[in-house]
Write an enzyme that holds these catalytic residues in place. Structure first.
Site: not given
Length: 359
Positions: A45, A200, A207, A210, A216
């Protein structure tokens, strides 16, 4: 039991659609996923902050191979940690993981804290990274809000304003908390990060592929190219410096350790001088040695977040007795074979490798 509200149903549908997409298209074999210990998740991370997955993989594998446990990291020297990080950039992250590991030994029984407040208080972690560690390593329900997630939620909910502003961040955190499900939290956390990283994306988002584009707002209203709103632009200045590659009779290279604060803090780097100044005078003034200016190479530009650095490399051969400059805490001669084990800024390492090829 009361019925779910429309908002709660929408939140559940978002998570369900994302998890169904993840089951078919998500990334499930990343190195830190194969053994999801808190330590491995933490290191991944931190490396993934401001760095793409494909860049991080090799660094992560080398890092955990050399320092496989938190205790190994805590007892490693700073030079060793910076050498493993060398080239990955944003070196404060490396110094922070070392500081955090030492604090875990001193205050937390040699383990990362299990509570989000204790974890977020460690150097370099913060709320979102702490949540990601607890979600992925322990399956606990915590919302995350890294750069990819901010982009997904800003577009999905049509959130205006730069996400670095506190008011915008509060709105995005509220959405992140609502969407995070109570089950499969580790998978959901990876799924929403993957969505931002693969579909994205900042430019040329996909899109049509997605799983949540039907709801959205940015897709519906033709705002995908406008959201999220970028950071307000500022003029980026350019600074100039000359980097001095000083070689002694044995082919060793003189390096200086950078100050403890500022750019490339605590890394080994080349001596620098004003781009228009006599490089030999800089060395004689600093160390009392004589050097012969051999060659000036073409300048190149290294981009930092807030400015660009124009670097002019200059090769010099030391002409004075070697005893005139003994190794010190902030400077030393290094054989070329030793450079691999040092924490060097990426442009310095590339410069030395290029000069070695020419040699």
């Amino acid at each position: 039991m009361s019925a779910a509200t429309p908002a709660e149903r929408d939140d559940a549908q978002f998570a369900s659609a994302l998890l169904a997409w993840y089951d078919h298209h998500g990334r499930k074999d990343l190195p830190w996923q194969r053994e999801r210990t808190p330590y491995r998740v933490w290191i991944s991370e931190i490396m993934l902050q401001q760095t793409q997955v494909r860049t991080v993989i090799g660094y992560f594998e080398r890092f955990v191979a050399d320092l496989p446990t938190l205790a190994d990291l805590a007892h490693a020297g700073e030079d060793r940690v910076l050498a493993l990080w060398s080239g990955l950039g944003y070196y404060s992250r490396a110094r922070n993981v070392l500081r955090a590991a030492k604090l875990c030994i001193e205050r937390h029984g040699g383990e990362l804290p299990r509570d989000i407040d204790g974890l977020a208080a460690l150097p370099g972690i913060g709320r979102s990274t702490a949540a990601a560690i607890l979600a992925q390593a322990h399956g606990e329900r915590h919302a995350i809000l890294d750069g990819n997630v901010r982009r997904v939620l800003a577009r999905f909910h049509g959130v205006r304003g730069w996400s670095g502003r506190p008011a915008v961040q509060r709105i995005l955190w509220e959405h992140a908390e609502r969407h995070t499900p109570g089950h499969r939290v580790a998978d959901y956390t990876q799924a929403i990060m993957d969505l931002g990283a693969t579909l994205c994306t900042r430019s040329r988002p996909l899109c049509a592929e997605c799983p949540v584009s039907n709801a959205c707002i940015a897709w519906r209203d033709g705002l995908v190219g406008e959201l999220p709103e970028p950071r307000p632009r500022r003029a980026v200045p350019t600074r100039a410096t000359a980097m001095l590659v000083v070689v002694d009779a044995h082919g060793r290279i003189l390096l200086e350790r950078r100050p403890p604060a500022g750019v490339w803090a605590r890394l080994w780097s080349l001596p620098e001088s004003d781009a228009a100044a006599d490089p030999a005078a800089r060395l004689e003034s600093a160390y009392g040695i004589r050097a012969r200016h051999v060659r000036t190479f073409d300048a190149f530009v290294h981009a930092f977040t807030h400015y660009h650095l124009r670097i002019t490399p200059r090769l010099l051969a030391s002409a004075g007795p070697e005893a005139a400059i003994a190794d010190g805490a902030d400077h030393a001669w290094f054989a070329r074979a030793d450079l691999r084990s040092l924490g060097l800024p990426a442009p310095v390492r590339r410069l030395l490798e290029t000069l070695e090829e020419h040699r």
